[in-house]
Design a protein around this motif. Structure first.
Motif, mmCIF file in Angstrom:
data_model
loop_
_atom_site.group_PDB
_atom_site.id
_atom_site.type_symbol
_atom_site.label_atom_id
_atom_site.label_comp_id
_atom_site.label_asym_id
_atom_site.label_seq_id
_atom_site.Cartn_x
_atom_site.Cartn_y
_atom_site.Cartn_z
ATOM 1 N N ILE A 247 0.843 -1.194 0.000
ATOM 2 C CA ILE A 247 0.000 0.000 0.000
ATOM 3 C C ILE A 247 0.876 1.241 0.000
ATOM 4 O O ILE A 247 1.883 1.312 0.713
ATOM 5 N N MET A 248 0.490 2.209 -0.807
ATOM 6 C CA MET A 248 1.135 3.515 -0.853
ATOM 7 C C MET A 248 0.152 4.548 -0.322
ATOM 8 O O MET A 248 -0.995 4.609 -0.786
ATOM 9 N N LEU A 249 0.568 5.352 0.644
ATOM 10 C CA LEU A 249 -0.306 6.388 1.181
ATOM 11 C C LEU A 249 0.044 7.730 0.552
ATOM 12 O O LEU A 249 1.199 8.157 0.579
ATOM 13 N N ASP A 250 -0.969 8.380 0.001
ATOM 14 C CA ASP A 250 -0.792 9.686 -0.632
ATOM 15 C C ASP A 250 -1.528 10.756 0.161
ATOM 16 O O ASP A 250 -0.920 11.533 0.897
ATOM 17 N N GLU A 251 -2.861 10.802 0.039
ATOM 18 C CA GLU A 251 -3.624 11.817 0.757
ATOM 19 C C GLU A 251 -3.409 11.739 2.262
ATOM 20 O O GLU A 251 -3.588 12.745 2.965
ATOM 21 N N SER A 252 -3.022 10.577 2.769
ATOM 22 C CA SER A 252 -2.755 10.434 4.203
ATOM 23 C C SER A 252 -1.441 11.068 4.623
ATOM 24 O O SER A 252 -1.197 11.226 5.829
ATOM 25 N N MET A 253 -0.583 11.418 3.655
ATOM 26 C CA MET A 253 0.757 11.920 3.972
ATOM 27 C C MET A 253 0.842 13.398 3.628
ATOM 28 O O MET A 253 1.114 13.771 2.489
ATOM 29 N N ALA A 254 0.590 14.260 4.623
ATOM 30 C CA ALA A 254 0.569 15.694 4.356
ATOM 31 C C ALA A 254 1.295 16.525 5.400
ATOM 32 O O ALA A 254 1.279 17.757 5.312
ATOM 33 N N SER A 255 1.954 15.885 6.363
ATOM 34 C CA SER A 255 2.602 16.658 7.427
ATOM 35 C C SER A 255 3.617 15.787 8.155
ATOM 36 O O SER A 255 3.593 14.551 8.052
ATOM 37 N N PRO A 256 4.517 16.408 8.916
ATOM 38 C CA PRO A 256 5.450 15.621 9.738
ATOM 39 C C PRO A 256 4.731 14.684 10.700
ATOM 40 O O PRO A 256 5.229 13.588 10.991
ATOM 41 N N ALA A 257 3.560 15.080 11.176
ATOM 42 C CA ALA A 257 2.799 14.198 12.070
ATOM 43 C C ALA A 257 2.386 12.924 11.348
ATOM 44 O O ALA A 257 2.394 11.827 11.929
ATOM 45 N N THR A 268 4.996 -2.866 4.827
ATOM 46 C CA THR A 268 4.421 -3.008 3.485
ATOM 47 C C THR A 268 3.708 -1.729 3.057
ATOM 48 O O THR A 268 3.177 -1.664 1.939
ATOM 49 N N VAL A 269 3.685 -0.727 3.918
ATOM 50 C CA VAL A 269 3.050 0.550 3.620
ATOM 51 C C VAL A 269 4.130 1.588 3.332
ATOM 52 O O VAL A 269 5.081 1.738 4.095
ATOM 53 N N MET A 270 3.981 2.286 2.211
ATOM 54 C CA MET A 270 4.949 3.295 1.798
ATOM 55 C C MET A 270 4.308 4.679 1.776
ATOM 56 O O MET A 270 3.088 4.815 1.801
ATOM 57 N N ALA A 271 5.148 5.693 1.718
ATOM 58 C CA ALA A 271 4.700 7.085 1.768
ATOM 59 C C ALA A 271 4.913 7.765 0.426
ATOM 60 O O ALA A 271 6.007 7.710 -0.133
#
Length: 374
Positions: A247-257, A268-271
């Protein structure tokens, strides 16, 4: 010193290349802001941000433009790029406006040094086309297939593969059976010679995502991007732990938090790191360092963007060697005032001249405002 803000609507020559996803709907063009400074070094420097991106970040174009205009008198332009970058100039701005400023400052700082931005970000880059004496900054990229009729979809895929691209990403989310049909058609046509990924843009619910991930596992996908909506990290963890596909997270990755949150998920999860979400090169480079320290995979990517925004993420990719890269944004634009990004043989390329390595002609843009620095 003269600081100017410009605006342009960029369009693709081929209508099949236009943006149409389950989350965005059809997008006619790329509404883009440019920030220019005539520096004491003689070479003007430029930053860029796309502003019709409310479906990603909630900010309407006029909101971003007003914030950009209001920012100009708050910056100590006379301090120069290095001092402004070191002080974190723009940190209080919304992410699109910070990207606009950040991309300008990186162009300025690199031109003052006489080096490409990638060399400034990673002085010890290997001695290939990007290394000492190389004449270009280059990196492999995927190409994205948007929601189009099936005949157009397949013709577009054929055209990309004929140009040497071997990584295709398919936008999903409109209809489950149609989604599977598209993926199956690509795998049947290209076999294992082409890497295929999929992007649902967060439109699936948890149960539907589980079913789709199980069905998609048959087709040996590189990853499925944002299968569920951002925000519910417990649900993301549950989906990731049972998913047979990375799984690649896109919209979930928007800040240092968010970077800290993904560290707690399975490996197995990427940013998917985008300058537009984080606010430019500096915050994305900080995210890369953090993810690398925790052995989390990442992709450097973008929205559909013009030549400067694309060149910026290309330089970041060249400096960081990501697991995946998405650099297709400027491919096929017909009226981009920034020229110099080229595509072929599966790569995006730009000259290794100082700064972004692109040329910018404001003649095709509309002047929004100017600010004079004493």
């Amino acid at each position: 010193m003269r600081v100017t803000l410009h605006r342009a609507m960029l369009t693709y020559a081929d209508p099949a290349a236009s943006v149409h996803t389950a989350s965005s709907g059809p997008v006619a063009g790329l509404d883009t802001l440019y920030l220019l400074v005539d520096t004491p070094h003689g070479a003007p420097v430029v930053g860029e941000v796309r502003i019709n991106c409310a479906y990603l970040n909630g900010y309407e174009p006029d909101t971003i433009m007003r914030a950009a205009v209001a920012m100009l008198p708050t910056i100590d332009w006379a301090a120069g790029a290095d001092a402004l970058l070191e002080s974190g100039a723009g940190q209080g701005q919304i992410a699109p406006v910070r990207m606009l400023l950040d991309t300008l400052l990186h162009d300025w700082a690199a031109k003052a040094r006489g080096v490409p931005v990638a060399r400034m970000l990673a002085p010890t880059m290997p001695g290939n086309a990007n290394g000492p004496g190389g004449d270009e900054i280059a990196h492999a990229t995927n190409q994205t297939l948007f929601l189009t009729p099936m005949d157009v979809f397949l013709a577009r895929a054929e055209a990309y593969v004929a140009r040497g691209f071997r990584d295709l990403k398919v936008r999903l989310g409109a209809d489950a059976d149609d989604d599977i049909t598209r993926i199956a058609a690509l795998r049947a046509r290209f076999g294992r010679d082409v890497h295929i990924a999929a992007d649902a843009n967060g439109v699936w619910g948890e149960d539907h995502a589980r079913r789709m991930l199980d069905r998609l596992a048959t087709y040996d996908l590189s990853y499925v991007e944002q299968p569920v909506a951002p925000g519910d990290w417990a649900m993301l963890d549950r989906v990731a732990r049972t998913s047979p596909v990375a799984i690649m997270l896109d919209e979930s990755m928007a800040s240092p938090a968010d970077v800290e949150r993904i560290i707690d998920l399975p490996r197995t999860v990427m940013a998917h790191l985008k300058l537009l979400k984080f606010g430019g090169v500096a915050p994305v480079m900080a995210a890369v360092r953090r993810l690398r320290a925790e052995h989390v995979g990442f992709m450097t990517g973008q929205m559909n963007e013009g030549g400067i925004g694309t060149a910026a993420v290309l330089h970041v990719a060249a400096a960081t060697a990501p697991d995946h890269a998405e650099l297709y944004g400027a491919d096929g634009l017909s009226n981009d005032p920034a020229t110099g990004v080229t595509y072929g043989a599966g790569m995006a390329r730009v000259s290794a001249r100082a700064g972004w390595g692109v040329d910018f002609n404001p003649a095709g843009t509309t002047l929004v405002t100017e600010y004079m620095v004493a």
